[in-house]
Motif scaffolding. Structure first.
Motif, PDB file in Angstrom:
ATOM      1  N   UNK A   2       0.859  -1.183   0.000  1.00  0.00           N
ATOM      2  CA  UNK A   2       0.000   0.000   0.000  1.00  0.00           C
ATOM      3  C   UNK A   2       0.894   1.232   0.000  1.00  0.00           C
ATOM      4  N   UNK A   3       0.699   2.115  -0.987  1.00  0.00           N
ATOM      5  CA  UNK A   3       1.504   3.332  -1.059  1.00  0.00           C
ATOM      6  C   UNK A   3       0.727   4.565  -0.608  1.00  0.00           C
ATOM      7  N   UNK A  24     -14.079  -1.640  -7.045  1.00  0.00           N
ATOM      8  CA  UNK A  24     -13.597  -1.836  -8.402  1.00  0.00           C
ATOM      9  C   UNK A  24     -12.142  -1.417  -8.469  1.00  0.00           C
ATOM     10  N   UNK A  25     -11.427  -2.002  -9.430  1.00  0.00           N
ATOM     11  CA  UNK A  25      -9.980  -1.824  -9.536  1.00  0.00           C
ATOM     12  C   UNK A  25      -9.652  -1.107 -10.832  1.00  0.00           C
ATOM     13  N   UNK A  26      -8.684  -0.211 -10.738  1.00  0.00           N
ATOM     14  CA  UNK A  26      -8.216   0.538 -11.909  1.00  0.00           C
ATOM     15  C   UNK A  26      -6.696   0.418 -11.944  1.00  0.00           C
ATOM     16  N   UNK A  27      -6.135   0.328 -13.128  1.00  0.00           N
ATOM     17  CA  UNK A  27      -4.676   0.306 -13.253  1.00  0.00           C
ATOM     18  C   UNK A  27      -4.217   1.640 -13.820  1.00  0.00           C
ATOM     19  N   UNK A  28      -3.260   2.245 -13.134  1.00  0.00           N
ATOM     20  CA  UNK A  28      -2.657   3.511 -13.582  1.00  0.00           C
ATOM     21  C   UNK A  28      -1.155   3.290 -13.699  1.00  0.00           C
ATOM     22  N   UNK A  29      -0.723   2.867 -14.866  1.00  0.00           N
ATOM     23  CA  UNK A  29       0.691   2.559 -15.061  1.00  0.00           C
ATOM     24  C   UNK A  29       1.090   1.370 -14.211  1.00  0.00           C
ATOM     25  N   UNK A  30       2.080   1.567 -13.337  1.00  0.00           N
ATOM     26  CA  UNK A  30       2.543   0.487 -12.462  1.00  0.00           C
ATOM     27  C   UNK A  30       1.720   0.408 -11.182  1.00  0.00           C
ATOM     28  N   UNK A  31       0.780   1.320 -11.000  1.00  0.00           N
ATOM     29  CA  UNK A  31      -0.015   1.391  -9.775  1.00  0.00           C
ATOM     30  C   UNK A  31      -1.410   0.810  -9.998  1.00  0.00           C
ATOM     31  N   UNK A  52      -4.147   2.891  -3.004  1.00  0.00           N
ATOM     32  CA  UNK A  52      -3.153   2.801  -4.068  1.00  0.00           C
ATOM     33  C   UNK A  52      -2.155   1.705  -3.717  1.00  0.00           C
ATOM     34  N   UNK A  53      -1.934   0.796  -4.646  1.00  0.00           N
ATOM     35  CA  UNK A  53      -1.052  -0.359  -4.446  1.00  0.00           C
ATOM     36  C   UNK A  53       0.070  -0.329  -5.480  1.00  0.00           C
ATOM     37  N   UNK A  64       4.180  -4.658 -12.146  1.00  0.00           N
ATOM     38  CA  UNK A  64       3.030  -5.366 -11.616  1.00  0.00           C
ATOM     39  C   UNK A  64       2.323  -6.265 -12.597  1.00  0.00           C
ATOM     40  N   UNK A  65       3.050  -6.803 -13.557  1.00  0.00           N
ATOM     41  CA  UNK A  65       2.419  -7.645 -14.584  1.00  0.00           C
ATOM     42  C   UNK A  65       1.772  -8.890 -13.993  1.00  0.00           C
ATOM     43  N   UNK A  66       2.401  -9.508 -12.986  1.00  0.00           N
ATOM     44  CA  UNK A  66       1.800 -10.713 -12.397  1.00  0.00           C
ATOM     45  C   UNK A  66       0.503 -10.363 -11.663  1.00  0.00           C
ATOM     46  N   UNK A  67       0.476  -9.218 -11.005  1.00  0.00           N
ATOM     47  CA  UNK A  67      -0.747  -8.772 -10.332  1.00  0.00           C
ATOM     48  C   UNK A  67      -1.818  -8.404 -11.364  1.00  0.00           C
ATOM     49  N   UNK A  68      -1.407  -7.782 -12.455  1.00  0.00           N
ATOM     50  CA  UNK A  68      -2.348  -7.436 -13.528  1.00  0.00           C
ATOM     51  C   UNK A  68      -2.966  -8.691 -14.121  1.00  0.00           C
TER      52      UNK A  68
END
Length: 75
Positions: A2-3, A24-31, A52-53, A64-68
C-alpha cells in the motif's frame, strides 16, 4: 504494498446496521487503485476510499504484470 490511502467518511454507520460494499480496480501505469464505496441500507454513501497499491519483486518496484494477470478480469 500500500503506497497511499484516501478515506472520506461521509455519514455514520451504526452498530448492526446493514451495509453494502462495492469495489472496483483501476490500473494507472505500475499502480493499482482500489475504489471502495460503502452504502447504508437506504443507499446513502457512508464511506468512499481509494487504496493505491504498488508491487515489488525482489525488493524493487515492478510494473506489476503478475498482479495485472491475477486481476485481469476485473481491470
Amino acid at each position: 504494498v500500500v503506497s497511499k490511502i484516501e478515506i472520506s467518511y461521509l455519514t455514520p454507520l451504526r452498530l448492526a446496521e446493514t451495509m453494502r460494499s462495492c469495489l472496483w480496480i483501476e490500473r494507472r501505469g505500475a499502480r493499482f487503485v482500489f475504489h471502495q464505496d460503502i452504502f447504508n441500507a437506504k443507499g446513502a454513501a457512508v464511506v468512499r476510499a481509494l487504496v493505491h497499491i504498488v508491487t515489488l519483486e525482489n525488493g524493487r518496484l515492478s510494473r506489476g504484470e503478475s498482479l495485472a494477470e491475477a486481476f485481469g478480469k476485473f481491470l
